[in-house]
Design an enzyme around this catalytic site. Structure first.
Site, PDB file in Angstrom:
ATOM      1  N   LYS A  22      55.710  30.781  65.265  1.00 41.39           N
ATOM      2  CA  LYS A  22      57.046  30.884  64.653  1.00 41.39           C
ATOM      3  C   LYS A  22      57.518  29.526  64.149  1.00 41.39           C
ATOM      4  O   LYS A  22      58.007  29.402  63.032  1.00 41.39           O
ATOM      5  CB  LYS A  22      58.042  31.407  65.696  1.00 41.39           C
ATOM      6  CG  LYS A  22      59.500  31.285  65.260  1.00 41.39           C
ATOM      7  CD  LYS A  22      60.452  31.779  66.309  1.00 41.39           C
ATOM      8  CE  LYS A  22      60.899  30.744  67.290  1.00 41.39           C
ATOM      9  NZ  LYS A  22      61.918  29.805  66.797  1.00 41.39           N
ATOM     10  N   ASN A  23      57.354  28.504  64.994  1.00 39.45           N
ATOM     11  CA  ASN A  23      57.911  27.196  64.620  1.00 39.45           C
ATOM     12  C   ASN A  23      57.106  26.490  63.535  1.00 39.45           C
ATOM     13  O   ASN A  23      57.530  25.470  63.011  1.00 39.45           O
ATOM     14  CB  ASN A  23      58.032  26.293  65.855  1.00 39.45           C
ATOM     15  CG  ASN A  23      59.136  26.773  66.788  1.00 39.45           C
ATOM     16  OD1 ASN A  23      59.917  27.653  66.428  1.00 39.45           O
ATOM     17  ND2 ASN A  23      59.193  26.187  67.975  1.00 39.45           N
ATOM     18  N   CYS A 115      69.486  29.571  68.836  1.00 42.11           N
ATOM     19  CA  CYS A 115      69.600  29.643  70.290  1.00 42.11           C
ATOM     20  C   CYS A 115      70.686  28.707  70.795  1.00 42.11           C
ATOM     21  O   CYS A 115      70.823  27.582  70.322  1.00 42.11           O
ATOM     22  CB  CYS A 115      68.283  29.200  70.939  1.00 42.11           C
ATOM     23  SG  CYS A 115      67.030  30.455  70.992  1.00 42.11           S
ATOM     24  N   ARG A 120      73.029  20.980  69.543  1.00 38.20           N
ATOM     25  CA  ARG A 120      71.882  20.843  68.640  1.00 38.20           C
ATOM     26  C   ARG A 120      72.363  20.218  67.338  1.00 38.20           C
ATOM     27  O   ARG A 120      72.516  20.889  66.326  1.00 38.20           O
ATOM     28  CB  ARG A 120      71.195  22.187  68.423  1.00 38.20           C
ATOM     29  CG  ARG A 120      70.597  22.696  69.723  1.00 38.20           C
ATOM     30  CD  ARG A 120      69.791  23.923  69.522  1.00 38.20           C
ATOM     31  NE  ARG A 120      68.470  23.646  68.990  1.00 38.20           N
ATOM     32  CZ  ARG A 120      67.532  24.568  68.863  1.00 38.20           C
ATOM     33  NH1 ARG A 120      67.783  25.809  69.205  1.00 38.20           N
ATOM     34  NH2 ARG A 120      66.352  24.259  68.374  1.00 38.20           N
ATOM     35  N   ASP A 306      60.009  24.585  75.411  1.00 34.76           N
ATOM     36  CA  ASP A 306      59.973  26.023  75.121  1.00 34.76           C
ATOM     37  C   ASP A 306      59.158  26.819  76.140  1.00 34.76           C
ATOM     38  O   ASP A 306      59.052  28.041  76.020  1.00 34.76           O
ATOM     39  CB  ASP A 306      59.390  26.264  73.707  1.00 34.76           C
ATOM     40  CG  ASP A 306      60.398  25.934  72.620  1.00 34.76           C
ATOM     41  OD1 ASP A 306      61.569  25.673  72.937  1.00 34.76           O
ATOM     42  OD2 ASP A 306      60.012  25.945  71.434  1.00 34.76           O
ATOM     43  N   ARG A 398      63.174  37.759  67.945  1.00 32.68           N
ATOM     44  CA  ARG A 398      63.227  36.621  67.029  1.00 32.68           C
ATOM     45  C   ARG A 398      61.927  35.822  67.086  1.00 32.68           C
ATOM     46  O   ARG A 398      61.526  35.213  66.093  1.00 32.68           O
ATOM     47  CB  ARG A 398      64.368  35.664  67.429  1.00 32.68           C
ATOM     48  CG  ARG A 398      65.761  36.142  67.088  1.00 32.68           C
ATOM     49  CD  ARG A 398      66.766  35.038  67.370  1.00 32.68           C
ATOM     50  NE  ARG A 398      66.152  33.761  67.040  1.00 32.68           N
ATOM     51  CZ  ARG A 398      66.167  32.679  67.809  1.00 32.68           C
ATOM     52  NH1 ARG A 398      66.799  32.690  68.947  1.00 32.68           N
ATOM     53  NH2 ARG A 398      65.561  31.586  67.446  1.00 32.68           N
TER      54      ARG A 398
HETATM   55  C1  UD1 Z   1      62.262  22.699  67.434  1.00 34.49           C
HETATM   56  C2  UD1 Z   1      61.827  24.103  67.767  1.00 34.49           C
HETATM   57  C3  UD1 Z   1      62.343  24.524  69.142  1.00 34.49           C
HETATM   58  C4  UD1 Z   1      61.944  23.498  70.196  1.00 34.49           C
HETATM   59  C5  UD1 Z   1      62.339  22.081  69.749  1.00 34.49           C
HETATM   60  C6  UD1 Z   1      61.836  21.004  70.705  1.00 34.49           C
HETATM   61  C7  UD1 Z   1      61.736  25.169  65.583  1.00 34.49           C
HETATM   62  C8  UD1 Z   1      62.267  26.230  64.685  1.00 34.49           C
HETATM   63  N1  UD1 Z   1      62.346  25.027  66.768  1.00 34.49           N
HETATM   64  O1  UD1 Z   1      63.672  22.710  67.347  1.00 34.49           O
HETATM   65  O2  UD1 Z   1      61.770  25.796  69.470  1.00 34.49           O
HETATM   66  O3  UD1 Z   1      62.586  23.797  71.412  1.00 34.49           O
HETATM   67  O4  UD1 Z   1      61.811  21.799  68.450  1.00 34.49           O
HETATM   68  O5  UD1 Z   1      60.460  21.082  70.847  1.00 34.49           O
HETATM   69  O6  UD1 Z   1      60.766  24.500  65.289  1.00 34.49           O
HETATM   70  N2  UD1 Z   1      68.430  16.064  68.122  1.00 34.49           N
HETATM   71  C9  UD1 Z   1      69.409  15.163  67.783  1.00 34.49           C
HETATM   72  N3  UD1 Z   1      69.748  15.033  66.467  1.00 34.49           N
HETATM   73  C10 UD1 Z   1      69.140  15.748  65.484  1.00 34.49           C
HETATM   74  C11 UD1 Z   1      68.118  16.657  65.832  1.00 34.49           C
HETATM   75  C12 UD1 Z   1      67.783  16.784  67.157  1.00 34.49           C
HETATM   76  O7  UD1 Z   1      69.983  14.509  68.642  1.00 34.49           O
HETATM   77  O8  UD1 Z   1      69.488  15.577  64.318  1.00 34.49           O
HETATM   78  C13 UD1 Z   1      68.036  16.229  69.533  1.00 34.49           C
HETATM   79  C14 UD1 Z   1      68.223  17.653  70.041  1.00 34.49           C
HETATM   80  O9  UD1 Z   1      69.555  17.884  70.469  1.00 34.49           O
HETATM   81  C15 UD1 Z   1      67.242  17.684  71.169  1.00 34.49           C
HETATM   82  C16 UD1 Z   1      66.093  16.815  70.653  1.00 34.49           C
HETATM   83  O10 UD1 Z   1      66.659  15.999  69.637  1.00 34.49           O
HETATM   84  O11 UD1 Z   1      67.798  17.087  72.320  1.00 34.49           O
HETATM   85  C17 UD1 Z   1      64.907  17.566  70.095  1.00 34.49           C
HETATM   86  O12 UD1 Z   1      65.362  18.498  69.125  1.00 34.49           O
HETATM   87  P1  UD1 Z   1      64.485  18.915  67.860  1.00 34.49           P
HETATM   88  O13 UD1 Z   1      63.097  18.446  68.035  1.00 34.49           O
HETATM   89  O14 UD1 Z   1      65.207  18.494  66.622  1.00 34.49           O
HETATM   90  O15 UD1 Z   1      64.530  20.494  67.935  1.00 34.49           O
HETATM   91  P2  UD1 Z   1      64.435  21.464  66.702  1.00 34.49           P
HETATM   92  O16 UD1 Z   1      63.596  20.841  65.656  1.00 34.49           O
HETATM   93  O17 UD1 Z   1      65.772  21.963  66.324  1.00 34.49           O
END
Ligand code: UD1
Length: 420
Positions: A22-23, A115, A120, A306, A398
């Site tokens: 999915k990701n 989620c 986030r 995850d 999902r």
């Molecule tokens: C992706 C995955 C999700 C997984 C996550 C971490 C998808 C669709 N989802 O989510 O399933 O749990 O990676 O492996 O691929 N953060 C910030 N600022 C930002 C972005 C992120 O502070 O602009 C923080 C987040 O709050 C979190 C950490 O960075 O604490 C990691 O998040 P991130 O890797 O961005 O998660 P996603 O890419 O949203």
């Protein structure tokens, strides 16, 4: 709303084929916006998030045709506006931002939902794109982006909790069409980022270092259509491995890509689970008692956040204390009170959950709060005595392709109950 009715106590046996990730598929579908040519993506899992992404791309003007487990997408002409309600529904939708900016130098998208697993933010996405020359304004829930010119540069994408997966994807996609060379430092190393880079390279992008913390992208004038097969889902594979271990069964995971699962397999072995690797398949088997293990979630190649909830369900069976520490998403413990309804003894202390395992579990009605929490409840339901009803399973739909049918084929007594 549909729910799952599970009768516990039946070991899983047999073979299961792991679906596309999915990701990986979500950003890859978004990347098709970078060209007007047709693209074909294979091993696409049948998930509601994937259909949503299809709808988002359609709302942007692309034609999207699903055919079995492949999808053909052509974004001949696109609008910079996304549908507000569609994008808001899914966190993964933020990855349309990078391609829209790359292709048209402007975008207007709603702040993403998805989620509910702690704050986030998207500050790192914006920071990375700003470094390429993008100007952002926020109004009425929309992120509006404009960039007269995209310029390659060196940028650092590390945040408080480490790198960002979708942030790395967004910057990498925008940078493929920037002028000059972009170097992303502290890039996410997840296999889904590597898979996206593979697709972009097939489209004509110049990318080096994907899968490492330093990714170098040399901008090109334009990208062309490409075909790609999505990497198998390591989180789905881990979930089935844990389900096999929890139910004291033996399951062969076909096409699991063991090289993406080192952290999970290491912890399963430590917990007393037997794992055999034959090429791209893995056999997971448990005969003895589960042993308690301590786990800390980390960015790849550490233990994946995850898989934290599912591993907690396994640790409920281990007599003794396991400490599970969440370092990627704060407050990602929504499954704890629901597991408590089944008899789990888990206390939360700051970023850690202290699991006192070995207590008897008995079935109860429970509520799924997010995707992976739902999987944890299904696993716990399969080991609890009696029947467990997992409500609100739209979360599961999902992210897990036909999870009820796959588990039933392994012998689980699991039944989908249609809701209103
Ligand atoms: C992706 C995955 C999700 C997984 C996550 C971490 C998808 C669709 N989802 O989510 O399933 O749990 O990676 O492996 O691929 N953060 C910030 N600022 C930002 C972005 C992120 O502070 O602009 C923080 C987040 O709050 C979190 C950490 O960075 O604490 C990691 O998040 P991130 O890797 O961005 O998660 P996603 O890419 O949203």
């Amino acid at each position: 709303m549909d729910s799952l009715l599970i009768k516990g106590g039946i070991p899983l046996h047999g073979e299961v084929t792991i679906s596309g990730a999915k990701n990986a598929v979500l950003p890859i579908m978004a990347a098709t916006l970078l060209t007007g040519d047709p693209c074909v993506i294979r091993r696409v899992p049948d998930l509601s998030d994937v259909r949503f992404m299809g709808q988002i791309l359609t709302s942007l003007g692309a034609t999207v045709a699903f055919d079995g487990d492949s999808v053909r997408i052509q974004a001949a002409k696109i609008k910079p506006h996304g549908d507000y309600e569609l994008i808001r529904k899914m966190r993964g939708s933020i990855c349309i931002l990078g391609p829209l900016i790359g292709r048209q130098h402007r975008a207007k998208v709603s702040m993403p939902g998805g989620c509910v697993i702690g704050a986030r933010p998207i500050d790192l996405h914006l920071k990375g794109l700003r470094a390429l020359g993008v100007k952002f304004t926020m109004s009425e829930g929309y992120v509006c982006a404009r960039a007269p010119r995209l310029m390659g540069t060196e940028l650092f994408l590390g945040g408080r909790s480490g790198p960002t997966v979708l942030g790395t994807a967004n910057v990498m996609m925008a940078a493929t069409l920037a002028d000059g060379v972009t170097v992303i430092e502290s890039a996410a190393c997840e296999p889904e980022v590597t898979d996206l880079a593979k697709f972009l390279v097939a489209m004509g992008a110049k990318i080096e270092g994907a899968g490492s913390p330093t990714i170098t992208i040399t901008g090109v004038k334009e990208l062309h259509g490409a075909e790609h097969e999505v990497v198998p889902d390591r989180i789905e594979a881990a979930t089935f491995a844990i389900a096999a271990a929890a139910t004291k069964g033996e399951v062969k995971l076909l096409g699991a890509r063991p090289e993406h699962l080192h952290a999970v397999l290491d912890k399963l072995r430590e917990a007393g689970v037997k794992i055999e690797r034959n090429g791209n398949s893995l056999t997971v088997k448990r005969t003895g008692q589960v042993k308690p293990v301590d786990i800390t979630t980390l960015p790849y190649a550490g233990f994946p956040t995850d898989v934290q909830a599912q591993m907690m369900s396994l640790m409920l069976l281990a007599p003794g204390i396991s400490i599970i520490t969440e370092r990627v998403f704060e407050s990602r413990f929504m499954h704890v009170p629901e597991l408590g309804r089944l008899g789990a003894d888990v206390a939360i202390e700051g970023p850690s959950a202290i699991v006192k395992g070995g207590k008897p579990l008995s079935g109860a009605p429970v509520m799924a709060s997010d995707l992976r929490a739902s999987a944890a409840l299904v696993i716990a339901g399969m080991v609890a005595k009696g029947s467990t009803q997992v409500n609100r399973i739209y979360h599961l739909d999902r992210g897990y392709e036909k999870i009820d049918a796959k588990l039933a084929a392994l012998g689980a007594r699991i039944q989908r109950v249609k809701g209103e």
